[in-house]
Design an enzyme around this catalytic site. Structure first.
Site, PDB file in Angstrom:
ATOM      1  N   GLN A 192     -12.306 -14.935  24.296  1.00  0.00           N
ATOM      2  CA  GLN A 192     -12.129 -15.982  25.313  1.00  0.00           C
ATOM      3  C   GLN A 192     -13.145 -16.716  25.683  1.00  0.00           C
ATOM      4  OE1 GLN A 192     -10.507 -12.451  28.016  1.00  0.00           O
ATOM      5  NE2 GLN A 192      -9.284 -13.806  28.512  1.00  0.00           N
TER       6      GLN A 192
ATOM      7  N   HIS B  60      -5.716  -4.048  27.983  1.00  0.00           N
ATOM      8  CA  HIS B  60      -5.431  -5.861  28.219  1.00  0.00           C
ATOM      9  C   HIS B  60      -6.623  -6.191  27.330  1.00  0.00           C
ATOM     10  CE1 HIS B  60      -4.532  -9.662  30.012  1.00  0.00           C
ATOM     11  NE2 HIS B  60      -5.971  -9.821  29.656  1.00  0.00           N
ATOM     12  N   GLU B  61      -7.971  -5.870  27.550  1.00  0.00           N
ATOM     13  CA  GLU B  61      -9.032  -6.484  26.587  1.00  0.00           C
ATOM     14  C   GLU B  61      -9.212  -6.144  25.353  1.00  0.00           C
ATOM     15  OE1 GLU B  61     -10.529  -8.801  28.348  1.00  0.00           O
ATOM     16  OE2 GLU B  61      -9.725  -8.350  30.333  1.00  0.00           O
TER      17      GLU B  61
ATOM     18  N   CYS C  11      -4.323 -13.116  33.216  1.00  0.00           N
ATOM     19  CA  CYS C  11      -5.464 -13.173  32.264  1.00  0.00           C
ATOM     20  C   CYS C  11      -6.229 -14.765  32.381  1.00  0.00           C
ATOM     21  CB  CYS C  11      -4.784 -13.123  30.710  1.00  0.00           C
ATOM     22  SG  CYS C  11      -5.894 -13.381  29.318  1.00  0.00           S
ATOM     23  N   LEU C  12      -7.424 -14.900  32.255  1.00  0.00           N
ATOM     24  CA  LEU C  12      -8.199 -16.006  32.509  1.00  0.00           C
ATOM     25  C   LEU C  12      -7.876 -17.085  31.429  1.00  0.00           C
ATOM     26  CD1 LEU C  12     -11.780 -14.685  33.344  1.00  0.00           C
ATOM     27  CD2 LEU C  12      -9.957 -15.261  34.796  1.00  0.00           C
TER      28      LEU C  12
ATOM     29  N   HIS D 173      -7.339  -8.389  23.380  1.00  0.00           N
ATOM     30  CA  HIS D 173      -7.808  -9.656  22.815  1.00  0.00           C
ATOM     31  C   HIS D 173      -8.419  -9.479  21.642  1.00  0.00           C
ATOM     32  CE1 HIS D 173      -6.812 -12.346  26.250  1.00  0.00           C
ATOM     33  NE2 HIS D 173      -7.172 -11.408  27.183  1.00  0.00           N
TER      34      HIS D 173
ATOM     35  N   GLY E 293     -12.128  -8.349  33.679  1.00  0.00           N
ATOM     36  CA  GLY E 293     -12.268  -8.124  32.143  1.00  0.00           C
ATOM     37  C   GLY E 293     -12.376  -9.291  31.518  1.00  0.00           C
TER      38      GLY E 293
HETATM   39 NI    NI Z   1      -7.077 -11.487  29.310  1.00  0.00          NI
END
Ligand code: NI
Length: 190
Positions: free
Chosen positions: A50, A140-141, A98-99, A144, A45
């Site tokens: 991000q 989760h996304e 998470c990236l 953000h 995701g």
């Molecule tokens: Ni994330």
């Protein structure tokens, strides 16, 4: 095009993202770039903040997902102007990463089901229940877009334990296979 990923501590990750307007320029190209960036970084995701854009967009692709996950619910979807309408099911723990927060994985509790309204790339409105792993990734996304990361869900004790590693990420003292933008270089902050 592969885009650099904003690191934990970058101000865009703490800001509520803005609605996507009907005439958002180059939306298709931007979303394609998000998918490409996510795939390159082996993510399941990715949210627009991000990649340093404060827009209410996230993409999910669980088709290549993490081993051991149920592939029967695998899907690929862009969510434009999503809105979580309801939750259901028990709260479950899952070890999230998470990236934007490389090398840190922590157990996070979230409801197992989520009802979300969103637009797809064709402008069609959907209202859909997700459960299991897709519901996890979506929540989760979505965080953000609200200016939150999974770190906000941790206990104060876990935050204290992780403090130095989180500071290192913000300072750029972290190694990743993908390019990152650290808080000290926020030239393109919108
Ligand atoms: Ni994330």
């Amino acid at each position: 095009m592969i885009l650099p990923i904003t690191a934990f501590g970058h101000p865009i990750l703490k800001k509520r993202a803005e609605d996507v307007s009907k005439d958002e320029p180059n939306l298709k190209e931007f979303v394609d770039n998000m998918f490409e960036t996510m795939l390159h970084a082996s993510g399941v995701g990715l949210a627009a903040p991000q990649v340093n854009k404060s827009l209410r967009i996230f993409v999910v692709d669980t088709q290549l997902s993490i081993e051991g996950e149920d592939k029967s619910t695998a899907f690929k979807q862009a969510f434009i102007n999503p809105e979580i309408l309801d939750y259901d099911g028990e709260e479950e723990f899952y070890n999230e990463g998470c990236l934007s927060v490389p090398d840190i994985h922590e157990d996070v509790a979230r409801p197992s089901k989520v009802l979300i309204r969103y637009f797809d790339m064709e402008g069609t409105k959907h209202e859909e229940w997700f459960d299991g792993f897709p519901a996890r990734v979506i929540q989760h996304e979505y965080d953000h877009l609200e200016g939150k990361t999974f770190v906000d869900h941790l206990t104060n004790l876990r935050k204290i334990v992780l403090k130095r590693r989180l500071n290192d990420i913000s300072k750029g003292a972290v190694r990743t296979d993908y390019k990152m933008i650290f808080p000290s270089q926020k030239k393109n902050f919108r």
